[in-house]
Motif scaffolding. Structure first.
Motif, mmCIF file in Angstrom:
data_model
loop_
_atom_site.group_PDB
_atom_site.id
_atom_site.type_symbol
_atom_site.label_atom_id
_atom_site.label_comp_id
_atom_site.label_asym_id
_atom_site.label_seq_id
_atom_site.Cartn_x
_atom_site.Cartn_y
_atom_site.Cartn_z
ATOM 1 N N GLU A 165 0.869 -1.148 0.038
ATOM 2 C CA GLU A 165 0.097 -0.132 -0.049
ATOM 3 C C GLU A 165 0.808 1.071 -0.063
ATOM 4 O O GLU A 165 0.654 2.168 -0.415
ATOM 5 N N ARG A 166 2.005 1.234 0.253
ATOM 6 C CA ARG A 166 3.177 2.374 0.520
ATOM 7 C C ARG A 166 3.427 2.609 -0.825
ATOM 8 O O ARG A 166 3.455 3.984 -1.064
ATOM 9 N N ILE A 167 3.637 1.813 -1.879
ATOM 10 C CA ILE A 167 4.401 2.251 -3.009
ATOM 11 C C ILE A 167 3.009 2.529 -3.961
ATOM 12 O O ILE A 167 3.229 3.305 -4.886
ATOM 13 N N ILE A 168 1.823 1.944 -3.828
ATOM 14 C CA ILE A 168 0.586 2.344 -4.390
ATOM 15 C C ILE A 168 -0.126 3.608 -4.215
ATOM 16 O O ILE A 168 -0.105 4.321 -5.154
ATOM 17 N N LYS A 169 0.071 4.011 -2.997
ATOM 18 C CA LYS A 169 -0.326 5.420 -2.543
ATOM 19 C C LYS A 169 0.844 6.435 -3.147
ATOM 20 O O LYS A 169 0.481 7.602 -3.416
ATOM 21 N N GLY A 170 2.297 6.056 -3.127
ATOM 22 C CA GLY A 170 3.146 6.690 -3.589
ATOM 23 C C GLY A 170 3.098 7.063 -4.855
ATOM 24 O O GLY A 170 3.130 8.309 -5.579
ATOM 25 N N TYR A 208 1.488 10.707 -9.620
ATOM 26 C CA TYR A 208 0.778 11.089 -10.915
ATOM 27 C C TYR A 208 -0.224 12.352 -10.607
ATOM 28 O O TYR A 208 -1.022 12.701 -11.611
ATOM 29 N N LYS A 209 -0.520 12.732 -9.368
ATOM 30 C CA LYS A 209 -0.967 14.050 -9.353
ATOM 31 C C LYS A 209 -0.168 15.210 -9.999
ATOM 32 O O LYS A 209 -0.967 16.209 -10.203
ATOM 33 N N LYS A 215 -8.332 -3.496 -4.138
ATOM 34 C CA LYS A 215 -9.371 -2.255 -3.921
ATOM 35 C C LYS A 215 -8.633 -0.882 -3.897
ATOM 36 O O LYS A 215 -9.272 0.028 -4.379
ATOM 37 N N LEU A 216 -7.717 -0.818 -3.263
ATOM 38 C CA LEU A 216 -6.761 0.296 -3.058
ATOM 39 C C LEU A 216 -6.447 0.829 -4.319
ATOM 40 O O LEU A 216 -6.645 1.930 -4.755
ATOM 41 N N VAL A 217 -5.955 -0.150 -5.316
ATOM 42 C CA VAL A 217 -5.560 0.262 -6.846
ATOM 43 C C VAL A 217 -7.014 0.966 -7.468
ATOM 44 O O VAL A 217 -6.962 1.959 -8.124
ATOM 45 N N LYS A 218 -7.973 0.100 -7.462
ATOM 46 C CA LYS A 218 -9.155 0.364 -7.889
ATOM 47 C C LYS A 218 -9.724 2.100 -7.594
ATOM 48 O O LYS A 218 -10.191 2.823 -8.184
ATOM 49 N N ASN A 219 -9.877 2.035 -6.034
ATOM 50 C CA ASN A 219 -10.269 3.349 -5.493
ATOM 51 C C ASN A 219 -9.381 4.687 -6.003
ATOM 52 O O ASN A 219 -9.871 5.554 -5.804
ATOM 53 N N LEU A 220 -8.043 4.423 -6.092
ATOM 54 C CA LEU A 220 -6.957 5.415 -6.422
ATOM 55 C C LEU A 220 -7.066 5.742 -7.853
ATOM 56 O O LEU A 220 -6.341 6.440 -8.487
ATOM 57 N N ASN A 221 -8.141 5.019 -8.709
ATOM 58 C CA ASN A 221 -7.953 4.994 -10.136
ATOM 59 C C ASN A 221 -6.525 4.750 -10.928
ATOM 60 O O ASN A 221 -5.970 5.516 -11.762
ATOM 61 N N ASN A 268 -5.878 1.664 -12.404
ATOM 62 C CA ASN A 268 -5.794 0.477 -13.164
ATOM 63 C C ASN A 268 -4.971 0.580 -14.401
ATOM 64 O O ASN A 268 -4.364 -0.299 -15.013
ATOM 65 N N GLU A 269 -4.946 1.854 -14.932
ATOM 66 C CA GLU A 269 -4.186 1.938 -16.183
ATOM 67 C C GLU A 269 -2.522 1.761 -15.881
ATOM 68 O O GLU A 269 -1.656 1.452 -16.726
ATOM 69 N N PHE A 270 -1.970 2.009 -14.652
ATOM 70 C CA PHE A 270 -0.560 1.748 -14.191
ATOM 71 C C PHE A 270 -0.034 0.513 -13.566
ATOM 72 O O PHE A 270 1.117 0.412 -13.451
ATOM 73 N N ILE A 271 -1.180 -0.322 -13.143
ATOM 74 C CA ILE A 271 -0.925 -1.233 -12.105
ATOM 75 C C ILE A 271 -1.683 -2.440 -12.658
ATOM 76 O O ILE A 271 -2.882 -2.394 -12.906
ATOM 77 N N GLN A 272 -1.032 -3.442 -12.786
ATOM 78 C CA GLN A 272 -1.590 -4.911 -13.264
ATOM 79 C C GLN A 272 -1.559 -6.027 -12.315
ATOM 80 O O GLN A 272 -0.386 -6.052 -11.768
ATOM 81 N N PHE A 273 -2.593 -6.753 -11.923
ATOM 82 C CA PHE A 273 -2.448 -7.923 -11.245
ATOM 83 C C PHE A 273 -2.556 -8.956 -12.275
ATOM 84 O O PHE A 273 -3.560 -9.360 -12.892
ATOM 85 N N LEU A 274 -1.510 -9.851 -12.322
ATOM 86 C CA LEU A 274 -1.432 -10.719 -13.596
ATOM 87 C C LEU A 274 -1.562 -12.415 -13.000
ATOM 88 O O LEU A 274 -1.415 -13.268 -13.758
ATOM 89 N N GLY A 275 -1.484 -12.522 -11.664
ATOM 90 C CA GLY A 275 -1.911 -13.908 -11.119
ATOM 91 C C GLY A 275 -0.623 -14.759 -11.193
ATOM 92 O O GLY A 275 0.587 -14.145 -11.228
ATOM 93 N N LYS A 276 -0.601 -15.868 -10.855
ATOM 94 C CA LYS A 276 0.422 -16.642 -10.961
ATOM 95 C C LYS A 276 1.174 -17.072 -12.250
ATOM 96 O O LYS A 276 0.287 -17.173 -13.205
#
Length: 376
Positions: free
Chosen positions: A210-215, A220-221, A242-248, A250-258
Motif C-alpha cells: 500500500e505504501r508504493i501504491i499510494k506513492g 501522478y498528481k 481495492k486500493l488500486v481501484k479506489n485510487l484509479n 488500473n492504467e498503471f498497475i496490473q495484477f497478473l496472477g501466478k
C-alpha cells in the motif's frame, strides 16, 4: 545411512509456491550431505509423510469444506508426525523443523524428537513470530506461553536474522538461496520512457505494498516525464486490489496472477526494478533474508526495499526506503533508475549474486557442525 526428519508445512502439489521450492532445495542439500530425508507436508486432500517424493503415511481430511480443512490442517499435520515418531523404529540424527507456532502439540512433537535421540533444530524463518488475522489471536497467546518451554527440547535455532539468541536458544544465521542457474536474462536493457516495477509474491500485510501504491497515486498528481508502471505477479490481498481501484490506478498497475518459470522470465526481462518488502515495521522486522530479493538479482534487476538483508550489504544497485508507514516517493525511484548505467548491468548484478549466494549445502554443513559444537 544417517537420517533427518524435516517438519515442513508445505503444499507439496503447488509447483508455483516459493516455499515449496525452497524446502525441496533444502531437502536436496541435506541429501547432498549424505542424509536420508523424511519430511511432512500437505496434500490436496489431506496430509502426509514423504521420502523421495513417495508417500509413507497419509491421512485424508475429515471434511469437504476447504476453509475448515485449512484451519485444521496444521493440527492434523503435527498429529501425523507424532504418530510417525511413535510407530516407526527409525533413528533420526537430526530433526529440522520449520517454525509453525508453539503450542501443546508442537511441544509434544519436539519431546518425541528428543526422545528419539535427535538433535533438534528449529528454523525461525518468520521471527519475530507473526500470526495473521484476528481469528488466530488464540495462537498468538499460546505461542508466547509455549515459546518459553522449548529451550529444553531444542538444540539450535537456524535464524534468518542477525540475532544471537531466539527464544533463549543460540542461533546460526542462514540465508535464503536463489536458483540462479536457470535464469535467462537480457543483459543490457536500454533506457525507456516507462519505468516498470515488478513484485512477485504471495502477499501478506508485511509486504506493505500500500505504501508504493499510494506513492504512485501521489506521483501522478503532477505531470511526469516518465511513466511508472507496476506489475504484480502472484496472489494479492483484496484490500490491495481495492486500493488500486479506489485510487484509479488500473492504467498503471496490473495484477497478473501466478506465472510459471518461463512466463516469469519474460516478465523479469520486461521489468527494470524489483520491489522488495515494505511492511516489516508492522511486526518489528528490519532485518531478514528474503528469497525474492535474490530471484530479482538473479534476473539482473536492481532492488527497492525497506528491509536490510545480508546479501544487500555492499550492493550498490539497491535503493533503501524507510521501514515505516511513510508513503514511498516514486520520484526517488525514478531518480535511482536514471542514475543507473544500464551497460552490462545484468551481468554485474548476477556476478555479485554468484559471489555472495552461499549454497544451502554449504550453509547446512556449517550449521550441523555448529549444532554438534553447541552440544559438546
Amino acid at each position: 545411512m544417517k537420517n533427518i526428519f524435516f517438519y515442513a508445512n508445505i503444499q507439496t502439489w503447488d509447483k508455483f509456491s516459493g516455499i515449496r521450492k525452497k524446502v525441496m532445495n533444502q531437502i536436496d542439500a541435506f541429501k547432498e550431505l549424505g542424509y536420508e530425508v523424511y519430511y511432512s507436508g500437505y496434500l490436496e486432500d489431506g496430509i502426509g509423510i514423504f521420502k523421495d517424493n513417495k508417500i509413507l503415511l497419509k491421512k485424508k481430511y475429515f471434511f469437504k469444506n476447504e476453509k475448515i480443512n485449512h484451519i485444521l490442517r496444521r493440527y492434523l499435520l503435527i498429529l501425523l508426525c507424532i504418530q510417525f515418531f511413535k510407530e516407526q523404529k527409525i533413528q533420526f540424527k537430526y530433526s529440522y523443523l520449520r517454525y509453525h507456532y508453539f503450542d501443546f502439540l508442537y511441544l509434544k512433537l519436539l519431546k518425541l524428537m528428543k526422545k528419539n535421540g535427535s538433535k533438534v533444530i528449529i528454523e525461525a524463518h518468520s521471527y519475530p513470530t507473526y500470526i495473521p488475522g484476528d481469528y488466530f489471536k488464540v495462537l498468538t497467546i499460546l505461542d508466547k506461553i509455549y515459546s518459553k518451554k522449548i529451550k529444553k527440547y531444542c538444540d539450535l535455532i537456524a535464524a534468518m536474522t542477525n540475532l544471537k539468541k531466539i527464544w533463549g536458544i543460540n542461533t546460526f544465521e542462514i540465508d535464503n538461496v536463489a536458483d540462479i542457474n536457470l535464469k535467462k536474462i537480457e543483459m543490457n536493457k536500454e533506457k525507456e520512457e516507462n519505468v516498470i516495477l515488478i513484485a512477485v509474491a504471495f502477499e501478506g500485510k508485511t509486504h506493505g505494498y500500500e505504501r508504493i501504491i499510494k506513492g504512485l497515486h501521489e506521483y501522478y498528481k503532477q505531470k511526469r516525464d516518465k511513466k511508472v508502471k507496476i506489475i504484480f505477479i502472484g496472489e494479492y490481498l483484496e484490500t490491495t486490489k481495492k486500493l488500486v481501484k479506489n485510487l484509479n490506478l488500473n492504467e498503471f498497475i496490473q495484477f497478473l496472477g501466478k506465472k510459471n518459470k518461463d512466463e516469469l522470465i519474460e516478465y523479469y526481462n520486461r521489468a527494470h526494478i524489483g520491489l522488495g518488502a515494505f511492511g516489516g515495521y508492522k511486526i518489528g522486522i528490519s532485518y531478514a533474508s528474503i528469497l525474492k530479493t535474490k530471484e530479482y538479482m538473479a534476473s539482473g534487476l536492481p532492488i527497492v526495499t525497506a528491509i536490510d538483508e545480508k546479501i544487500l550489504k555492499g550492493f550498490r544497485y539497491c535503493l533503501k526506503v524507510p521501514n515505516s508507514e511513510e508513503i514511498i516517493k516514486i520520484e526517488k525511484i525514478v531518480e535511482f533508475y536514471k542514475n543507473i548505467d544500464q551497460e552490462g548491468l545484468g551481468n554485474i548484478i548476477q556476478e555479485y549474486l554468484l559471489e555472495n549466494n552461499l549454497s544451502y549445502k554449504g550453509q547446512y554443513n556449517r550449521l550441523l557442525e555448529k549444532v554438534e559444537g553447541e552440544i559438546k
